[in-house]
Motif scaffolding. Structure first.
Motif, PDB file in Angstrom:
ATOM      1  N   MET A  11      93.285  76.491  -3.209  1.00 42.32           N
ATOM      2  CA  MET A  11      92.298  77.812  -3.657  1.00 42.32           C
ATOM      3  C   MET A  11      92.310  78.738  -2.436  1.00 42.32           C
ATOM      4  O   MET A  11      91.971  79.786  -2.402  1.00 42.32           O
ATOM      5  CB  MET A  11      91.142  76.910  -3.760  1.00 42.32           C
ATOM      6  N   ALA A  12      92.097  77.990  -1.225  1.00 41.47           N
ATOM      7  CA  ALA A  12      92.156  78.823  -0.059  1.00 41.47           C
ATOM      8  C   ALA A  12      93.732  79.604   0.134  1.00 41.47           C
ATOM      9  O   ALA A  12      93.273  80.855   0.678  1.00 41.47           O
ATOM     10  CB  ALA A  12      92.114  77.862   1.047  1.00 41.47           C
ATOM     11  N   ALA A  13      94.597  79.314  -0.318  1.00 44.04           N
ATOM     12  CA  ALA A  13      95.971  79.990  -0.216  1.00 44.04           C
ATOM     13  C   ALA A  13      95.703  81.073  -1.348  1.00 44.04           C
ATOM     14  O   ALA A  13      96.155  82.421  -0.906  1.00 44.04           O
ATOM     15  CB  ALA A  13      97.265  79.094  -0.666  1.00 44.04           C
ATOM     16  N   ILE A  14      95.226  80.868  -2.419  1.00 42.26           N
ATOM     17  CA  ILE A  14      95.165  82.038  -3.343  1.00 42.26           C
ATOM     18  C   ILE A  14      93.876  83.031  -2.907  1.00 42.26           C
ATOM     19  O   ILE A  14      93.967  84.077  -3.173  1.00 42.26           O
ATOM     20  CB  ILE A  14      94.603  81.384  -4.655  1.00 42.26           C
ATOM     21  N   ALA A  15      92.946  82.610  -2.259  1.00 39.97           N
ATOM     22  CA  ALA A  15      91.991  83.401  -1.651  1.00 39.97           C
ATOM     23  C   ALA A  15      92.668  84.547  -0.653  1.00 39.97           C
ATOM     24  O   ALA A  15      92.095  85.754  -0.776  1.00 39.97           O
ATOM     25  CB  ALA A  15      90.610  82.606  -1.128  1.00 39.97           C
ATOM     26  N   ARG A  16      93.411  83.759   0.361  1.00 39.32           N
ATOM     27  CA  ARG A  16      94.208  84.589   1.211  1.00 39.32           C
ATOM     28  C   ARG A  16      95.086  85.752   0.498  1.00 39.32           C
ATOM     29  O   ARG A  16      95.063  86.744   1.204  1.00 39.32           O
ATOM     30  CB  ARG A  16      94.885  83.797   1.984  1.00 39.32           C
ATOM     31  N   ILE A  17      95.446  85.348  -0.649  1.00 40.42           N
ATOM     32  CA  ILE A  17      96.685  86.202  -1.302  1.00 40.42           C
ATOM     33  C   ILE A  17      95.870  87.452  -1.779  1.00 40.42           C
ATOM     34  O   ILE A  17      96.072  88.672  -1.668  1.00 40.42           O
ATOM     35  CB  ILE A  17      97.423  85.617  -2.327  1.00 40.42           C
TER      36      ILE A  17
END
Length: 343
Positions: free
Chosen positions: A327-333
């Motif tokens: 979820m954090a990786a997707i938020a970063r993207i």
């Protein structure tokens, strides 16, 4: 014309509000999301093989059914071989729990007596007694959560059984679903949306396929080592250690605690052997297995990963820690994409 009077601004506000409502609606229905989450996992695991079989001339439906048949055969074989042994281990654990409980209580009593007989100041001794009581309560809470998790899995068997059905229809019509989703955006935005979707898809694919592969390898290695060194319930504890690998950084420690605790109840020498074995396996996993399989799969700084794990665990417990990193990786993207467009 001022930006707040432009029609495009109201369109963006409408889209943002609609997304917020959808997210809130999904939050309200979070208890029913299990089959959809499992279906997505199945799609990410099986769809690449379906695509390969389709390129070799097989129809998409036939490819899915053949893979399902293979999965059923493999899972049935594992269940027929593994379930009786796991049941035997669980029965043995239930029989030995009273003895282990007595050992733990005796150990705690000895520790308390040791501190009570010492010349510590009353305030320090009171703090130590409170900490010992706190540890006991936390251990009982962990046991309760584990039992609740098992009961939750049993009570959600119907939802779990729906996952392959949902995955079948998603894989069958995935190309049409992608085309439909892209067509919902204006032509000028389709290229950006497609690029964003591909980046998110890459993160999910890496997390699902890569991490499950690491979990399987670590589970097998740990179970074999635990059985060889004579640890009781070695297979079960090895699987727990493998599943804990889904949680970066903290996972190895979380997975090692039950094995070390069980070994301590048998002998201190066995506990030392378990610690050495877990350390060696974690070095293999951290320096060889994960870099080969995962690489830098999420593109997050270690501090960001740790912060997201702490936040996810605080808000949603174990489930939050499992989903925090993707979820954090997707938020970063998404944030990087929006920032790029705004600048």
């Amino acid at each position: 014309m001022c930006w707040w009077k432009e029609k495009r601004t109201y369109r963006y506000l409408f889209v943002a509000s609609l997304i917020g409502l959808v997210v809130y609606f999904l939050y309200l229905l979070r208890g029913l999301m299990l089959p959809f989450v499992l279906a997505v996992v199945l799609v990410y695991l099986l769809n690449p093989m379906v695509d390969r079989m389709e390129k070799r001339g097989s129809s998409r439906v036939a490819a899915i059914l053949i893979l399902y048949l293979g999965v059923i055969i493999v899972v049935s074989s594992l269940l027929m071989y593994g379930v009786p042994r796991m049941v035997n281990q669980l029965e043995k654990l239930v029989e030995t729990i009273p003895a282990y409980t007595d050992q733990v209580e005796n150990t705690v009593t000895q520790i308390q007596r040791h501190f009570a007989d010492s010349d510590m100041p009353p305030g320090v001794q009171q703090i130590l007694d409170e900490r010992i009581t706190w540890v006991e309560q936390r251990l009982m809470e962990v046991v309760r959560q584990a039992i609740d998790l098992l009961l939750g899995i049993i009570s959600n068997l119907l939802y779990i059984a729906l996952a392959p059905v949902l995955a079948f229809y998603i894989m069958k019509d995935i190309k049409e679903l992608k085309k439909w989703a892209i067509a919902q955006f204006p032509q000028r935005c389709s290229a950006d949306v497609l690029r964003l979707a591909r980046q998110i898809d890459q993160v999910f694919a890496s997390f699902v396929r890569g991490h499950l592969t690491v979990v399987m390898i670590v589970s097998v290695l740990t179970s074999l080592v635990f059985v060889l060194i004579g640890l009781e319930f070695g297979v079960m504890l090895g699987i727990i250690a493998g599943l804990a690998e889904l949680i970066p950084y903290f996972g190895p420690l979380i997975g090692a605690v039950p094995a070390v605790a069980m070994a301590l109840l048998q002998s201190k020498w066995l506990a030392l052997k378990v610690i050495i074995a877990v350390t060696i396996i974690q070095q293999l996993e951290g320096n060889i297995i994960s870099p080969k399989i995962l690489g830098d799969s999420v593109g997050l700084h270690p501090l960001a990963i740790i912060a997201s794990l702490l936040a996810g665990g605080h808000l949603f417990g174990i489930a939050g820690m499992l989903l925090a990193v993707p979820m954090a990786a997707i938020a970063r993207i998404v944030v990087s994409f929006i920032w790029e467009k705004l600048c």
